[in-house]
Design an enzyme around this catalytic site. Structure first.
Site, mmCIF file in Angstrom:
data_model
loop_
_atom_site.group_PDB
_atom_site.id
_atom_site.type_symbol
_atom_site.label_atom_id
_atom_site.label_comp_id
_atom_site.label_asym_id
_atom_site.label_seq_id
_atom_site.Cartn_x
_atom_site.Cartn_y
_atom_site.Cartn_z
ATOM 1 N N GLU A 14 -2.508 -1.737 -3.206
ATOM 2 C CA GLU A 14 -3.619 -1.008 -2.606
ATOM 3 C C GLU A 14 -3.348 0.488 -2.630
ATOM 4 O O GLU A 14 -2.196 0.922 -2.639
ATOM 5 C CB GLU A 14 -3.806 -1.426 -1.142
ATOM 6 C CG GLU A 14 -4.109 -2.869 -0.922
ATOM 7 C CD GLU A 14 -4.279 -3.196 0.560
ATOM 8 O OE1 GLU A 14 -4.833 -4.270 0.847
ATOM 9 O OE2 GLU A 14 -3.875 -2.374 1.405
ATOM 10 N N HIS A 69 0.871 -1.181 0.000
ATOM 11 C CA HIS A 69 0.000 0.000 0.000
ATOM 12 C C HIS A 69 0.905 1.226 0.000
ATOM 13 O O HIS A 69 1.222 1.775 1.052
ATOM 14 C CB HIS A 69 -0.908 -0.015 1.227
ATOM 15 C CG HIS A 69 -1.947 1.057 1.231
ATOM 16 N ND1 HIS A 69 -3.163 0.898 1.858
ATOM 17 C CD2 HIS A 69 -1.968 2.310 0.716
ATOM 18 C CE1 HIS A 69 -3.882 2.003 1.710
ATOM 19 N NE2 HIS A 69 -3.160 2.877 1.030
ATOM 20 N N HIS A 119 -7.644 -6.377 7.524
ATOM 21 C CA HIS A 119 -7.397 -5.332 8.520
ATOM 22 C C HIS A 119 -7.567 -5.910 9.911
ATOM 23 O O HIS A 119 -8.671 -6.241 10.336
ATOM 24 C CB HIS A 119 -8.303 -4.108 8.359
ATOM 25 C CG HIS A 119 -7.664 -2.863 8.950
ATOM 26 N ND1 HIS A 119 -6.857 -2.021 8.219
ATOM 27 C CD2 HIS A 119 -7.670 -2.371 10.207
ATOM 28 C CE1 HIS A 119 -6.424 -1.043 8.986
ATOM 29 N NE2 HIS A 119 -6.893 -1.235 10.200
#
Length: 262
Positions: free
Chosen positions: A90, A59, A211
């Site tokens: 991401e 990310h 997450h």
């Protein structure tokens, strides 16, 4: 041979019903505190792949606080040696993500609605607000041969709208479940995620999740939530690897997946 190795010798990691994609952002975060190039992001990824991880996730944020653009290109080169594994990038497509996707063309791009300085991802997309802005970017990714996943809260009613925008998958934002795990609210949270995943499957979407998933809460999640194709795990996995090493940690997470699905 330990129990994990024994299970994996029977069922190769590549054939597991839920893929494990390792997010290596936190490796880069530690590296960035000095100017020595250690720990190595690519070596971490390689060891995770050698241990059976089916993918690598990054990310890259606009402020470069952990994964940097060069890391993405270095990992892209590494992934050429692992053609059956997936590279997932991401980020917010309205910030820096799209230019990276255009150059790298990963197997998957996960669109996340983070602000530029956001501490960590903490909510899914509001499609009433952002859906029409997302539509052409989803179409562009798919034209490049890149699967698109939208980071979403567990709201069953939103899944048809995700499909209508042209996305391929959702990634369920799982922090509320992780926070409730082990408490009375766990069952209620699992029902929310079960219903959202089923709605996504009914709409013709694939289901990812991530997450704050960890070795403690992953099995319960996968046993209760249908059709999860991929979990993306970073913070907890890298924290575990500080104690266990990358290879043993990846095998432990694969063992959780086997336990949930077996």
């Amino acid at each position: 041979m330990n129990s994990t190795a024994s299970l994996l010798s029977v069922q190769p990691a590549a054939s597991l019903p839920t893929a494990l994609s390792v997010n290596v952002n936190k490796v880069a975060l530690v590296r960035n505190t000095r100017h020595l190039g250690i720990p190595s992001v690519t070596r971490a990824a390689q060891q995770c792949l050698e241990a059976g991880a089916q993918g690598i996730t990054v990310h890259p944020r606009p402020d470069g606080r952990h994964i940097r653009e060069q890391d993405v290109f270095d990992l892209q080169a590494l992934m050429q040696d692992w053609p059956q594994r997936e590279f997932n990038i991401e980020g917010n497509p309205f910030h820096n993500l799209m230019e990276i996707v255009r150059q790298v063309r990963p197997q998957q791009a996960t669109f996340v609605p983070d602000s530029e300085g956001q501490f960590t991802s903490d909510h899914g997309w509001n499609l009433a607000q952002d859906g029409e802005r997302l539509r052409p970017l989803i179409a562009e990714c798919r034209a490049l041969g890149v699967r698109v996943s939208l980071f979403m809260d567990p709201v069953p009613e939103a899944m048809a709208a995700v499909k209508a925008l042209g996305a391929d998958r959702i990634e369920l934002y799982t922090e509320p479940y992780a926070a409730a795990w082990g408490y009375a609210a766990q069952a209620e949270q699992l029902e929310r995620y079960r219903a959202a995943a089923q709605a996504a499957l009914d709409a013709g979407l694939g289901v990812n999740a991530g997450h704050d998933l960890n070795r403690d809460n992953l099995v319960d999640f996968l046993r209760s939530v249908p059709g999860v194709a991929e979990v993306s795990i970073g913070h907890a996995l890298i924290a575990d690897a500080l104690e266990l090493g990358y290879r043993a940690t990846v095998r432990a997470y694969l063992d959780c997946i086997l336990a949930a699905r077996g």
